[in-house]
Design a protein around this motif. Sequence first.
Motif, PDB file in Angstrom:
ATOM      1  N   LYS A  31      47.658  42.667  42.038  1.00 54.76           N
ATOM      2  CA  LYS A  31      48.815  43.318  42.654  1.00 54.76           C
ATOM      3  C   LYS A  31      49.790  43.790  41.584  1.00 54.76           C
ATOM      4  O   LYS A  31      50.336  44.891  41.666  1.00 54.76           O
ATOM      5  CB  LYS A  31      49.506  42.361  43.622  1.00 54.76           C
ATOM      6  CG  LYS A  31      48.678  42.084  44.860  1.00 54.76           C
ATOM      7  CD  LYS A  31      49.347  41.086  45.762  1.00 54.76           C
ATOM      8  CE  LYS A  31      48.434  40.763  46.926  1.00 54.76           C
ATOM      9  NZ  LYS A  31      49.009  39.775  47.820  1.00 54.76           N
ATOM     10  N   LYS A  84      35.178  46.230  52.019  1.00 49.47           N
ATOM     11  CA  LYS A  84      36.469  46.308  52.709  1.00 49.47           C
ATOM     12  C   LYS A  84      37.579  45.613  51.930  1.00 49.47           C
ATOM     13  O   LYS A  84      38.729  46.025  51.983  1.00 49.47           O
ATOM     14  CB  LYS A  84      36.364  45.698  54.113  1.00 49.47           C
ATOM     15  CG  LYS A  84      35.848  46.625  55.150  1.00 49.47           C
ATOM     16  CD  LYS A  84      35.979  45.995  56.511  1.00 49.47           C
ATOM     17  CE  LYS A  84      36.193  47.108  57.502  1.00 49.47           C
ATOM     18  NZ  LYS A  84      36.538  46.643  58.812  1.00 49.47           N
ATOM     19  N   TRP A  85      37.245  44.549  51.223  1.00 44.87           N
ATOM     20  CA  TRP A  85      38.255  43.803  50.453  1.00 44.87           C
ATOM     21  C   TRP A  85      38.930  44.715  49.443  1.00 44.87           C
ATOM     22  O   TRP A  85      40.153  44.715  49.308  1.00 44.87           O
ATOM     23  CB  TRP A  85      37.605  42.607  49.750  1.00 44.87           C
ATOM     24  CG  TRP A  85      38.599  41.713  49.098  1.00 44.87           C
ATOM     25  CD1 TRP A  85      39.206  40.627  49.655  1.00 44.87           C
ATOM     26  CD2 TRP A  85      39.108  41.818  47.759  1.00 44.87           C
ATOM     27  NE1 TRP A  85      40.065  40.060  48.742  1.00 44.87           N
ATOM     28  CE2 TRP A  85      40.028  40.771  47.582  1.00 44.87           C
ATOM     29  CE3 TRP A  85      38.891  42.698  46.708  1.00 44.87           C
ATOM     30  CZ2 TRP A  85      40.713  40.575  46.392  1.00 44.87           C
ATOM     31  CZ3 TRP A  85      39.581  42.516  45.521  1.00 44.87           C
ATOM     32  CH2 TRP A  85      40.474  41.455  45.370  1.00 44.87           C
ATOM     33  N   ASN A  88      41.150  47.381  51.190  1.00 43.58           N
ATOM     34  CA  ASN A  88      42.378  46.747  51.671  1.00 43.58           C
ATOM     35  C   ASN A  88      43.338  46.437  50.528  1.00 43.58           C
ATOM     36  O   ASN A  88      44.548  46.602  50.667  1.00 43.58           O
ATOM     37  CB  ASN A  88      42.068  45.470  52.450  1.00 43.58           C
ATOM     38  CG  ASN A  88      41.465  45.746  53.804  1.00 43.58           C
ATOM     39  OD1 ASN A  88      41.657  46.815  54.377  1.00 43.58           O
ATOM     40  ND2 ASN A  88      40.721  44.794  54.317  1.00 43.58           N
ATOM     41  N   LEU A  89      42.809  45.976  49.393  1.00 39.52           N
ATOM     42  CA  LEU A  89      43.664  45.663  48.245  1.00 39.52           C
ATOM     43  C   LEU A  89      44.473  46.890  47.834  1.00 39.52           C
ATOM     44  O   LEU A  89      45.691  46.815  47.654  1.00 39.52           O
ATOM     45  CB  LEU A  89      42.820  45.175  47.062  1.00 39.52           C
ATOM     46  CG  LEU A  89      43.596  44.979  45.759  1.00 39.52           C
ATOM     47  CD1 LEU A  89      44.494  43.748  45.849  1.00 39.52           C
ATOM     48  CD2 LEU A  89      42.651  44.867  44.579  1.00 39.52           C
ATOM     49  N   TYR A  90      43.809  48.015  47.701  1.00 36.45           N
ATOM     50  CA  TYR A  90      44.499  49.226  47.271  1.00 36.45           C
ATOM     51  C   TYR A  90      45.466  49.742  48.342  1.00 36.45           C
ATOM     52  O   TYR A  90      46.604  50.104  48.042  1.00 36.45           O
ATOM     53  CB  TYR A  90      43.496  50.304  46.871  1.00 36.45           C
ATOM     54  CG  TYR A  90      42.801  49.953  45.580  1.00 36.45           C
ATOM     55  CD1 TYR A  90      43.532  49.709  44.434  1.00 36.45           C
ATOM     56  CD2 TYR A  90      41.425  49.845  45.517  1.00 36.45           C
ATOM     57  CE1 TYR A  90      42.918  49.365  43.247  1.00 36.45           C
ATOM     58  CE2 TYR A  90      40.800  49.507  44.318  1.00 36.45           C
ATOM     59  CZ  TYR A  90      41.550  49.267  43.196  1.00 36.45           C
ATOM     60  OH  TYR A  90      40.953  48.927  42.024  1.00 36.45           O
ATOM     61  N   GLU A  91      45.032  49.763  49.580  1.00 36.97           N
ATOM     62  CA  GLU A  91      45.890  50.287  50.641  1.00 36.97           C
ATOM     63  C   GLU A  91      47.122  49.410  50.862  1.00 36.97           C
ATOM     64  O   GLU A  91      48.215  49.925  51.078  1.00 36.97           O
ATOM     65  CB  GLU A  91      45.098  50.449  51.934  1.00 36.97           C
ATOM     66  CG  GLU A  91      44.122  51.615  51.861  1.00 36.97           C
ATOM     67  CD  GLU A  91      43.308  51.811  53.128  1.00 36.97           C
ATOM     68  OE1 GLU A  91      43.174  50.856  53.926  1.00 36.97           O
ATOM     69  OE2 GLU A  91      42.793  52.935  53.314  1.00 36.97           O
ATOM     70  N   LYS A  92      46.963  48.099  50.803  1.00 34.36           N
ATOM     71  CA  LYS A  92      48.093  47.185  51.011  1.00 34.36           C
ATOM     72  C   LYS A  92      49.082  47.207  49.846  1.00 34.36           C
ATOM     73  O   LYS A  92      50.186  46.708  49.975  1.00 34.36           O
ATOM     74  CB  LYS A  92      47.595  45.762  51.228  1.00 34.36           C
ATOM     75  CG  LYS A  92      46.957  45.543  52.576  1.00 34.36           C
ATOM     76  CD  LYS A  92      46.496  44.111  52.728  1.00 34.36           C
ATOM     77  CE  LYS A  92      45.863  43.910  54.088  1.00 34.36           C
ATOM     78  NZ  LYS A  92      45.358  42.550  54.263  1.00 34.36           N
ATOM     79  N   ASN A  93      48.677  47.769  48.724  1.00 33.51           N
ATOM     80  CA  ASN A  93      49.541  47.773  47.546  1.00 33.51           C
ATOM     81  C   ASN A  93      49.995  49.170  47.143  1.00 33.51           C
ATOM     82  O   ASN A  93      50.336  49.416  45.989  1.00 33.51           O
ATOM     83  CB  ASN A  93      48.841  47.058  46.393  1.00 33.51           C
ATOM     84  CG  ASN A  93      48.787  45.573  46.638  1.00 33.51           C
ATOM     85  OD1 ASN A  93      49.779  44.884  46.484  1.00 33.51           O
ATOM     86  ND2 ASN A  93      47.638  45.073  47.072  1.00 33.51           N
ATOM     87  N   GLU A  96      46.740  55.210  48.554  1.00 38.32           N
ATOM     88  CA  GLU A  96      46.064  55.775  49.709  1.00 38.32           C
ATOM     89  C   GLU A  96      44.646  56.151  49.291  1.00 38.32           C
ATOM     90  O   GLU A  96      44.454  56.845  48.298  1.00 38.32           O
ATOM     91  CB  GLU A  96      46.807  57.025  50.175  1.00 38.32           C
ATOM     92  CG  GLU A  96      46.149  57.728  51.327  1.00 38.32           C
ATOM     93  CD  GLU A  96      46.828  59.039  51.694  1.00 38.32           C
ATOM     94  OE1 GLU A  96      46.438  59.635  52.701  1.00 38.32           O
ATOM     95  OE2 GLU A  96      47.734  59.479  50.946  1.00 38.32           O
TER      96      GLU A  96
END
Length: 143
Positions: A31, A84-85, A88-93, A96
């Motif tokens: 992160k 998916k992990w 999700n890591l990139y999108e949540k931080n 896009e």
Amino acid sequence: MIGDIRKTNFPDNFFTKILIGGSMAFIENRKKAIREILRILKPWGLVGDLEFFYKEKPPRCLIKKLNEILNPKKESIIKTWNYKWWINLYEKNGLEVIYDKKLNLKMKKSKREIENYCKKMIDRVPFNEKTKEAAYEKLLYYM
């Protein structure tokens, strides 16, 4: 330049493109690394990343051993990531995902190629000869 992606000396909005080649898997605080990437990336800039993921969940004992070798005194670095992990890591931080592609790599190698690869990998680690032998046999088994 060799450095730590979690804290660079580049000014804000410096790069239009950043390419990451499978190294995020070895960074302890991903992160923080992504925050730094976003800081040094220009608005509307692009990040390209080629990360590895498990199609099938590997045995826990294998992941435990990898972490003991790669980072024996700290938290586990290698986890059982799936596709998916990473998304999700990139999108949540704050990134896009505008394009992604799963490569269906075929690993058809001859026995000799696999043996050579295993030997080369084990020779890079400063083990004593007895440990190298055992590590080679175990890696060869898994490969």
